[in-house]
Scaffold this active site. Sequence first.
Site, mmCIF file in Angstrom:
data_model
loop_
_atom_site.group_PDB
_atom_site.id
_atom_site.type_symbol
_atom_site.label_atom_id
_atom_site.label_comp_id
_atom_site.label_asym_id
_atom_site.label_seq_id
_atom_site.Cartn_x
_atom_site.Cartn_y
_atom_site.Cartn_z
ATOM 1 N N ARG A 1 0.826 -1.207 0.000
ATOM 2 C CA ARG A 1 0.000 0.000 0.000
ATOM 3 C C ARG A 1 0.855 1.249 0.000
ATOM 4 O O ARG A 1 0.504 2.235 -0.613
ATOM 5 C CB ARG A 1 -0.890 -0.035 1.243
ATOM 6 C CG ARG A 1 -1.726 1.179 1.447
ATOM 7 C CD ARG A 1 -2.857 0.884 2.386
ATOM 8 N NE ARG A 1 -3.675 -0.205 1.892
ATOM 9 C CZ ARG A 1 -4.527 -0.916 2.622
ATOM 10 N NH1 ARG A 1 -4.680 -0.653 3.893
ATOM 11 N NH2 ARG A 1 -5.232 -1.878 2.074
ATOM 12 N N TYR A 2 1.935 1.225 0.747
ATOM 13 C CA TYR A 2 2.842 2.373 0.832
ATOM 14 C C TYR A 2 4.132 1.976 0.126
ATOM 15 O O TYR A 2 4.500 0.801 0.125
ATOM 16 C CB TYR A 2 3.164 2.687 2.291
ATOM 17 C CG TYR A 2 1.962 2.975 3.163
ATOM 18 C CD1 TYR A 2 1.309 4.199 3.090
ATOM 19 C CD2 TYR A 2 1.490 2.035 4.070
ATOM 20 C CE1 TYR A 2 0.219 4.479 3.898
ATOM 21 C CE2 TYR A 2 0.406 2.303 4.886
ATOM 22 C CZ TYR A 2 -0.233 3.525 4.798
ATOM 23 O OH TYR A 2 -1.298 3.789 5.606
ATOM 24 N N ASP B 1 -8.443 3.971 8.488
ATOM 25 C CA ASP B 1 -7.970 3.477 7.216
ATOM 26 C C ASP B 1 -8.960 3.940 6.158
ATOM 27 O O ASP B 1 -10.157 3.684 6.282
ATOM 28 C CB ASP B 1 -7.931 1.941 7.264
ATOM 29 C CG ASP B 1 -6.548 1.409 6.988
ATOM 30 O OD1 ASP B 1 -5.967 1.802 5.961
ATOM 31 O OD2 ASP B 1 -6.062 0.594 7.790
ATOM 32 N N ARG C 1 6.823 -0.069 2.502
ATOM 33 C CA ARG C 1 6.543 -1.200 3.400
ATOM 34 C C ARG C 1 5.425 -2.084 2.857
ATOM 35 O O ARG C 1 4.520 -1.599 2.193
ATOM 36 C CB ARG C 1 6.229 -0.735 4.819
ATOM 37 C CG ARG C 1 5.151 0.331 4.944
ATOM 38 C CD ARG C 1 5.464 1.219 6.164
ATOM 39 N NE ARG C 1 4.388 2.108 6.556
ATOM 40 C CZ ARG C 1 4.196 3.320 6.037
ATOM 41 N NH1 ARG C 1 4.967 3.767 5.059
ATOM 42 N NH2 ARG C 1 3.226 4.081 6.485
ATOM 43 N N CYS D 1 -5.780 -17.945 13.959
ATOM 44 C CA CYS D 1 -5.566 -17.189 15.199
ATOM 45 C C CYS D 1 -6.010 -18.049 16.369
ATOM 46 O O CYS D 1 -6.944 -18.836 16.238
ATOM 47 C CB CYS D 1 -6.406 -15.917 15.225
ATOM 48 S SG CYS D 1 -5.992 -14.774 13.927
ATOM 49 N N LYS E 1 -3.748 4.962 5.775
ATOM 50 C CA LYS E 1 -4.258 5.450 7.060
ATOM 51 C C LYS E 1 -4.155 6.960 7.132
ATOM 52 O O LYS E 1 -3.205 7.537 6.611
ATOM 53 C CB LYS E 1 -3.432 4.829 8.190
ATOM 54 C CG LYS E 1 -3.575 3.318 8.270
ATOM 55 C CD LYS E 1 -2.739 2.751 9.402
ATOM 56 C CE LYS E 1 -2.894 1.255 9.526
ATOM 57 N NZ LYS E 1 -2.364 0.491 8.380
ATOM 58 N N CYS F 1 -11.427 -12.872 17.122
ATOM 59 C CA CYS F 1 -12.018 -11.668 17.701
ATOM 60 C C CYS F 1 -13.225 -11.301 16.859
ATOM 61 O O CYS F 1 -13.140 -11.250 15.641
ATOM 62 C CB CYS F 1 -11.002 -10.531 17.662
ATOM 63 S SG CYS F 1 -9.378 -11.032 18.265
ATOM 64 N N ARG G 1 -10.048 -8.589 9.405
ATOM 65 C CA ARG G 1 -9.748 -9.610 8.377
ATOM 66 C C ARG G 1 -10.697 -10.794 8.494
ATOM 67 O O ARG G 1 -10.341 -11.941 8.195
ATOM 68 C CB ARG G 1 -8.296 -10.071 8.476
ATOM 69 C CG ARG G 1 -7.422 -9.205 7.664
ATOM 70 C CD ARG G 1 -5.964 -9.565 7.593
ATOM 71 N NE ARG G 1 -5.278 -8.303 7.471
ATOM 72 C CZ ARG G 1 -4.237 -7.935 8.175
ATOM 73 N NH1 ARG G 1 -3.675 -8.755 9.028
ATOM 74 N NH2 ARG G 1 -3.717 -6.744 8.010
ATOM 75 N N ASP H 1 -13.190 -0.207 11.305
ATOM 76 C CA ASP H 1 -13.407 -0.125 9.851
ATOM 77 C C ASP H 1 -14.808 -0.595 9.442
ATOM 78 O O ASP H 1 -15.400 -1.432 10.111
ATOM 79 C CB ASP H 1 -12.376 -1.013 9.123
ATOM 80 C CG ASP H 1 -10.963 -0.506 9.320
ATOM 81 O OD1 ASP H 1 -10.750 0.696 9.121
ATOM 82 O OD2 ASP H 1 -10.082 -1.318 9.670
ATOM 83 N N CYS I 1 -12.723 -8.503 14.208
ATOM 84 C CA CYS I 1 -11.557 -8.607 13.319
ATOM 85 C C CYS I 1 -11.816 -7.985 11.950
ATOM 86 O O CYS I 1 -12.802 -8.284 11.299
ATOM 87 C CB CYS I 1 -11.171 -10.070 13.127
ATOM 88 S SG CYS I 1 -9.741 -10.240 12.035
HETATM 89 C C1 PLP Z 1 -1.326 -0.299 8.452
HETATM 90 C C2 PLP Z 1 -0.623 -0.817 7.314
HETATM 91 C C3 PLP Z 1 0.764 -0.670 7.192
HETATM 92 C C4 PLP Z 1 1.607 0.004 8.242
HETATM 93 O O1 PLP Z 1 1.307 1.335 8.425
HETATM 94 P P1 PLP Z 1 2.093 2.158 9.546
HETATM 95 O O2 PLP Z 1 1.433 3.507 9.545
HETATM 96 O O3 PLP Z 1 3.536 2.189 9.131
HETATM 97 O O4 PLP Z 1 1.926 1.432 10.828
HETATM 98 C C5 PLP Z 1 1.382 -1.166 6.086
HETATM 99 N N1 PLP Z 1 0.680 -1.790 5.109
HETATM 100 C C6 PLP Z 1 -0.653 -1.922 5.192
HETATM 101 C C7 PLP Z 1 -1.360 -2.601 4.091
HETATM 102 C C8 PLP Z 1 -1.351 -1.457 6.287
HETATM 103 O O5 PLP Z 1 -2.672 -1.634 6.372
HETATM 104 S S1 SF4 Z 2 -8.040 -9.222 15.299
HETATM 105 FE FE1 SF4 Z 2 -8.277 -10.790 13.696
HETATM 106 S S2 SF4 Z 2 -6.197 -11.249 13.009
HETATM 107 FE FE2 SF4 Z 2 -6.048 -10.235 15.004
HETATM 108 S S3 SF4 Z 2 -6.022 -11.912 16.503
HETATM 109 FE FE3 SF4 Z 2 -8.139 -11.237 16.317
HETATM 110 S S4 SF4 Z 2 -8.999 -12.606 14.772
HETATM 111 FE FE4 SF4 Z 2 -6.795 -12.750 14.568
#
Ligand code: PLP
Ligand code: SF4
Length: 362
Positions: A105-106, A324, A109, A118, A331, A122, A127, A287, A125
């Site tokens: 995304r960036y 996000d 990183r 997991c 973000k 949660c 995801r 989100d 979550c």
């Molecule tokens: C949150 C996130 C990051 C890390 O973002 P930081 O602001 O550096 O913590 C990197 N990649 C993705 C896809 C993210 O969602």
């Molecule tokens: S928030 Fe989602 S990815 Fe993180 S520990 Fe909980 S279930 Fe797993």
Amino acid sequence: MFGASKKEWNDWRWQLRNRIKTPEGLKNYFKNFTESELKGLELAAKKYPIATTPYYLLLADPEDPSCPIRRQIVPLYEEVNPEVQKFCQPDALKEEGEIPNLTHRYPDRVLLTVTTMCPVYCRHCMRKRKVGKPERAITEEEFKKAYDYIKGNPQIKEVLISGGDPLVLNTERLFYFVEKLKGIEHIEVIRIGTRTPVILPQRFFDNQLLRFLEKHSPLWIVTHFNHPKEITKEAKLAVRNILRTGNPVLNQTVLLKGINDDPETLEVLFRRLISIGIKPYYLFHCDPIEGVVHFRTSLEEGLKIVAALRGRLSGLAQPTYALDLPGGRGKVPLYPQYYLGRKGKKHFFRSYTGEVVIYLFG
Ligand SMILES: *Cc1c(COP(=O)(O)O)cnc(C)c1O
Ligand code: SF4
């Protein structure tokens, strides 16, 4: 209730083997079910997996449906109620892209997910679309694809290893990934996102893991405490063990309606986190992901909470409140307004107590 010896209880593999993964399992422990919980256990549990470690289960109050731990592990009907979830998408942040398991995304990183499993699922979550559906680690071939992409893109300086929870992998496997990634000449930073200090602190009672952590320090360990009840003596010990291996620990909290959406709870949480050596890093606005939208507060409420924390809580303990943007646009930090503007040389500020202060300068 589990008839475990102390040795078994403190063994992370025992905790994983003895996870509670069925509605019946939760019904054996909890009492005083609300209608929404009963319907959630019947319907939501079919769409999104449930699981908790015995350790995390016992942190929950069996009698009280509003218990913050219970709310993170027992589904409500709202999770699958189409009326509640209708404007949300499973992948609103567009994490899924060309390379499976990798989100770029960036420029500098990437996020690499190494397993869908997991210890605890949660309810909030982000995801939810993929965690535990089914539980599986990435294959060698999948890892190779992600690795080749990272190797071929020298602007990438940092890899964020996430999941699922990477710490459910056995130690050798996890550190095979870490070593391979660290071996790429342009990778400077490895970050590991894991909730294990919260829901499976026994993971850090494992000496083999601690040896590997020490050998590869500094790895930036980012965990996910949402409520002061989660900071137990086991969690403290886990964090102490990580810090002793020379790895910094940060925390991301999600602002969750009915769990931690008030300044008093967050003040205690962030204060306790810094007292055990964890730096609060982000406070995320929840989100608009399908299945979690019922945990969302309004932005105004979020900003009000953040404003209330400013001044009454150490700067060390203040995370960045962020959300996000949809569609993977990244973000954005959110701040209450402190600089109100200027009139000539007069600058107007709002202090943390709400007083308007005039400051003269050019
Ligand atoms: C949150 C996130 C990051 C890390 O973002 P930081 O602001 O550096 O913590 C990197 N990649 C993705 C896809 C993210 O969602
Ligand atoms: S928030 Fe989602 S990815 Fe993180 S520990 Fe909980 S279930 Fe797993």
